[in-house]
Design a protein around this motif. Structure first.
Motif, mmCIF file in Angstrom:
data_model
loop_
_atom_site.group_PDB
_atom_site.id
_atom_site.type_symbol
_atom_site.label_atom_id
_atom_site.label_comp_id
_atom_site.label_asym_id
_atom_site.label_seq_id
_atom_site.Cartn_x
_atom_site.Cartn_y
_atom_site.Cartn_z
ATOM 1 N N ALA A 121 41.112 42.654 40.507
ATOM 2 C CA ALA A 121 41.990 43.599 41.189
ATOM 3 C C ALA A 121 42.949 42.863 42.118
ATOM 4 C CB ALA A 121 41.153 44.612 41.973
ATOM 5 N N ALA A 155 40.665 46.274 48.125
ATOM 6 C CA ALA A 155 39.972 45.331 47.233
ATOM 7 C C ALA A 155 39.408 44.153 48.025
ATOM 8 C CB ALA A 155 40.932 44.842 46.150
ATOM 9 N N TYR A 157 46.350 44.241 48.040
ATOM 10 C CA TYR A 157 45.477 45.410 47.936
ATOM 11 C C TYR A 157 44.350 45.280 48.967
ATOM 12 C CZ TYR A 157 43.068 49.166 45.287
ATOM 13 O OH TYR A 157 42.471 50.341 44.892
ATOM 14 N N THR A 160 47.850 50.964 46.410
ATOM 15 C CA THR A 160 48.257 49.837 45.573
ATOM 16 C C THR A 160 49.355 50.270 44.613
ATOM 17 O OG1 THR A 160 47.498 48.216 43.925
ATOM 18 C CG2 THR A 160 46.421 50.357 43.908
ATOM 19 N N LEU A 176 36.460 42.811 41.432
ATOM 20 C CA LEU A 176 37.335 42.882 42.600
ATOM 21 C C LEU A 176 38.300 41.697 42.649
ATOM 22 C CD1 LEU A 176 34.611 44.154 45.040
ATOM 23 C CD2 LEU A 176 36.633 45.434 44.298
ATOM 24 N N GLU A 195 46.017 49.403 37.322
ATOM 25 C CA GLU A 195 44.958 48.593 36.723
ATOM 26 C C GLU A 195 44.061 47.998 37.804
ATOM 27 O OE1 GLU A 195 44.361 44.962 33.455
ATOM 28 O OE2 GLU A 195 46.388 45.548 34.104
ATOM 29 N N ALA A 196 44.676 47.571 38.914
ATOM 30 C CA ALA A 196 43.877 47.054 40.035
ATOM 31 C C ALA A 196 43.007 48.161 40.614
ATOM 32 C CB ALA A 196 44.808 46.483 41.111
ATOM 33 N N TYR A 197 43.573 49.353 40.732
ATOM 34 C CA TYR A 197 42.815 50.500 41.230
ATOM 35 C C TYR A 197 41.615 50.783 40.328
ATOM 36 C CZ TYR A 197 41.959 55.457 42.374
ATOM 37 O OH TYR A 197 41.386 56.652 42.730
ATOM 38 N N ASP A 198 41.837 50.682 39.019
ATOM 39 C CA ASP A 198 40.763 50.936 38.062
ATOM 40 C C ASP A 198 39.631 49.924 38.233
ATOM 41 O OD1 ASP A 198 40.144 52.665 35.583
ATOM 42 O OD2 ASP A 198 39.711 50.635 34.878
ATOM 43 N N TYR A 199 39.972 48.664 38.486
ATOM 44 C CA TYR A 199 38.934 47.649 38.709
ATOM 45 C C TYR A 199 38.111 47.963 39.965
ATOM 46 C CZ TYR A 199 40.382 44.361 35.047
ATOM 47 O OH TYR A 199 40.638 43.764 33.838
ATOM 48 N N VAL A 200 38.780 48.444 40.997
ATOM 49 C CA VAL A 200 38.052 48.810 42.222
ATOM 50 C C VAL A 200 37.095 49.959 41.948
ATOM 51 C CG1 VAL A 200 38.318 49.842 44.517
ATOM 52 C CG2 VAL A 200 39.779 47.923 43.836
#
Length: 597
Positions: A370, A380, A377, A336, A367, A340-345
Motif C-alpha cells: 500500500a 497505511a 498514505y 489516499t 501494508l 489499490e492502496a486502500y484495498d491492500y489496507v
C-alpha cells in the motif's frame, strides 16, 4: 400467575417496569444485563452455566464470552459491596445466585423516587454504557501493549453515513451543502434532549458481490463508517466488535436497539461489479422501527471516496446535530489517491482483530505494498507501525527495543502526513508507556481522544496509564468505559483491567478477565501471572499451583523481579508481589496487605 416483583436481600426486581430497586430508588441496568439478573434470580441457588445464559438472554445470536462477562461485571458493580456475595463465579462452569428470593405484592413499601436512568424500552436518554464521559486527562498502558483492532480512518461511501443521525445544524458556511433528496419520513425525527447524545450502531454491510472473497471489502467499509462517525463529539457510536455479532443474523431494528441501547441504526449492502460499486443504505429509528432516510448509489469504483460526500450530505438533514468545522474536515478528508492502496489496507485489517505471528507478517507485506503505491498514505504507515508494536508486545520480536523503535518511526511518519491519525497516536502512547514516559503517553492519548471521543483503544489506553500511576479506581472506570463501547477489548487492555481488579481485591472479576484472555490468546502468558496471584489470594491453592506450572513450562526464563516494575505506587507493586510470593512465583515479602476497596 407469575410474580410481578421479586425480592432478594435488600433489593426488588420489578418485572413490569423492567428495573432494579434499592430502597425505592432505581439502579440503572442495560436491558440485557437486566435479563441476565432475572434469569439468575429465577434459578437462585443452583449453578447456571454460560450456555444456559446465552440461550436465555441471547437466543439465536453468536455472542462471545465478553458480552456475558460485561453483564456480570455490570451487575456486581450495580449491587455494590453485595455484588461478589450475591453472584458467585464457579470457575470454568458458570455462576450461582446466592440469595433467597420471594414474590412481592404489586404494591409494597417500595416507591420509585428516582427517575430511571436507562429505560429498557430504549428511551431517548442516552445509555451510560455507551456515552463517553471524558473525566480524567490521563492515558495509557502497561509493559507491552497493542491494539488488536485497527480502526483506520478511511472515509468511504457512507463515511459520515451516520453522521447520520448525527449531523447538521450550523455547519460552517464554507462547507458545500448539496441538495437533500429527502427520503423517508423526517417528520418522525425529534431533536435530542439537551445534553443527550444520539447513539448509533452501524451494522455490518451485507456483501452482495458475486465474489464471496470480497467480504473483507464490505467489512472494511463498515469499519470506516464507524471510525468516521466516532470523530463527531456530538454522537455516540458502537464499535465494530459491538455490532459484529449481528453480521448475517436476522434481528429487528427494535431488538438490536434494545440490545445495544441505541436510538438509531444504519443498515445496508454493498455490491461491487467490475469497476462499479453499488451501495444501498437506510437510517432507522429503533424506537419506532421507522425508516428516516434511505438511498441507493451506483458509482464508479474510482469515485468511491467522493461518494462519501454525497451520502453524508443526504443524511445530514435527517437529524439536527451541531458539528464543529474541524470535525467536518476530518471526516471528509480523502485518505489516499490510490484505490489499490486502500484495498491492500482493507485486506490487512483482519489480522489486527485476532493477531497471530503468521497473519501479522502477512499484514506487514500488504501494508508495504500500500505504501509503495501511495507513499503519502498516513493510515497505511500507522497500520504498519502497529504490526511492529504487536510483534514486540506478543514476544515475537528478537529485539523488542529495536522493533518498537521501528514502530515509533512509522507512527511519527504517519503523523507527519496526517496529524489526526488516531492509531498512530495510540501506538506512540503505548511505546511511551513501555519506556515509562508517562507524561508523553498521556499527551498522545489525550490528543487521540480529542480527535475521536469514541475510540475504545484510546480510552482503554487512558485506563492503562491511570493504573500504572496508582489511580486504580479511575483506571477501572476508564477501562470499563472502553469495554462498554467495545465489548471485545484486546488482550493487553483486558489484562490491565484484570490487574486493576486484583489491586482492588476484586479477585473474581480479575480471574474472569484473565481466563477470558487465555481462552482467546493462550500464548499471552502474562495473564497467568495475575491469575496465579488472584487464585492464591482466594486460597485456591490447587488452581494456583496448576497455573504456576504452566507459567514455567511456557516461559522457563520468567523473571518475577521484572513483572510489575512499571507501577509508580510502591504499595501496588508490593501487593502484587504478595500474591506472587504466596503462589510461589516470588520470594516471600512481609507486610503486604490487601488494599481497601
Amino acid at each position: 400467575m407469575r410474580a410481578k416483583r421479586l425480592r432478594f436481600d435488600r433489593y426488588v426486581l420489578d418485572l413490569d417496569r423492567g428495573c432494579l430497586l434499592l430502597d425505592g430508588n432505581e439502579i440503572a441496568l442495560r436491558p440485557k444485563t437486566f435479563a441476565v439478573l432475572h434469569y439468575l434470580i429465577e434459578n437462585a441457588g443452583r449453578l447456571v452455566s454460560k450456555d444456559d445464559l446465552f440461550a436465555a438472554v441471547w437466543p439465536n445470536l453468536v455472542i462471545t464470552d465478553d458480552a456475558l462477562v460485561q453483564s456480570i461485571g455490570e451487575l456486581r458493580r450495580a449491587l455494590g459491596d453485595d455484588g461478589p456475595r450475591l453472584i458467585t463465579t464457579i470457575p470454568r462452569r458458570g455462576y450461582r445466585f446466592e440469595s433467597d428470593v420471594s414474590a412481592v405484592a404489586a404494591v409494597d413499601q417500595f416507591s420509585v423516587n428516582a427517575a430511571p436512568i436507562l429505560a429498557a424500552s430504549g428511551d431517548e436518554v442516552p445509555s451510560p454504557e455507551i456515552i463517553v464521559k471524558v473525566r480524567t486527562p490521563l492515558s495509557f498502558f502497561t509493559t507491552a501493549s497493542t491494539d488488536w483492532r485497527i480502526g483506520l480512518f478511511v472515509s468511504f461511501t457512507f463515511a459520515g453515513l451516520l453522521a447520520a443521525g448525527v449531523l447538521w445544524s450550523g455547519i460552517a458556511s464554507d462547507w458545500r451543502f448539496l441538495h437533500v433528496l429527502g427520503y423517508g419520513d423526517r417528520s418522525a425525527i425529534k431533536n435530542p434532549a439537551i445534553g443527550a447524545k444520539p447513539s448509533v450502531a452501524v451494522l455490518p454491510l451485507v456483501n452482495q458481490s458475486d465474489d464471496s472473497g470480497r467480504e473483507y471489502f464490505a467489512d472494511g467499509l463498515t469499519q470506516d463508517i464507524i471510525n468516521a462517525l466516532g470523530r463527531f463529539s456530538a454522537l455516540t457510536v458502537i464499535s465494530w466488535n459491538g455490532v459484529f455479532p449481528y453480521k448475517g443474523k436476522p434481528a429487528s431494528p427494535e431488538a438490536i436497539g434494545r440490545d445495544l441501547a441505541v436510538t438509531y441504526l444504519v443498515e445496508g449492502s454493498v455490491r461491487q461489479i467490475g469497476d462499479r460499486v453499488r451501495v444501498s443504505a437506510q437510517l432507522v429509528d429503533t424506537r419506532q422501527g421507522r425508516v428516516l432516510w434511505s438511498a441507493r448509489f451506483d458509482e464508479a469504483l474510482a469515485d468511491v471516496f467522493a461518494l462519501q460526500d454525497n451520502i453524508t450530505t443526504q443524511i445530514v438533514s435527517a437529524l439536527a446535530i451541531r458539528v464543529a468545522q474541524i470535525e467536518q474536515r476530518r471526516v471528509f478528508a480523502k485518505p489516499t489517491e490510490s484505490l489499490e492502496a486502500y484495498d491492500y489496507v482493507l485486506r490487512a485489517r483482519p489480522a489486527f482483530q485476532r493477531p497471530t505471528r503468521a497473519n501479522n507478517v502477512e499484514a506487514r507485506v500488504l501494508l508495504r505494498r500500500a505504501i509503495e503505491l501511495d507513499p503519502n498514505y498516513a493510515a497505511a504507515y500507522a497500520a504498519l507501525a502497529e504490526t511492529y508494536h504487536i510483534g514486540a508486545s506478543m514476544g515475537w520480536a528478537e529485539s523488542p527495543t529495536a522493533t518498537l523503535s521501528r514502530a515509533e518511526e512509522l507512527a511519527i511518519k504517519a503523523l507527519s502526513l496526517d496529524h489526526s491519525e488516531v492509531r498512530a497516536r495510540v501506538i506512540l502512547a503505548r511505546i511511551h508507556i513501555f519506556h515509562q514516559r508517562y507524561k508523553q503517553a498521556e499527551a498522545e492519548i489525550e490528543r487521540a481522544i480529542a480527535i475521536n471521543p469514541n475510540d475504545a483503544q484510546s480510552l482503554a489506553g487512558r485506563g492503562n496509564i491511570l493504573m500504572w500511576l496508582g489511580q486504580t479506581d479511575a483506571a477501572i472506570e476508564a477501562l470499563e468505559q472502553a469495554q462498554r463501547i467495545d465489548p471485545d477489548l484486546n488482550t493487553i487492555d483486558r489484562f490491565a483491567l484484570g490487574l486493576a481488579y486484583y489491586l482492588k481485591g476484586r479477585y473474581d472479576a480479575a480471574i474472569e478477565q484473565a481466563e477470558l484472555n487465555l481462552r482467546e490468546s493462550a500464548g499471552a502468558n502474562f495473564n497467568r501471572i495475575v491469575l496465579a496471584a488472584a487464585y492464591t489470594q482466594q486460597h485456591r491453592t490447587e488452581d494456583a499451583t496448576r497455573v504456576v506450572a504452566e507459567i514455567h513450562r511456557i516461559d522457563p526464563t520468567f523473571d518475577p523481579q521484572e513483572f510489575g516494575t512499571k507501577f509508580l505506587n510502591a504499595a501496588d507493586l508490593k501487593y502484587l508481589r504478595d500474591g506472587l510470593s504466596k503462589a510461589g512465583l516470588y520470594p516471600a515479602e512481609a507486610g503486604a496487605t490487601r488494599p481497601l476497596k
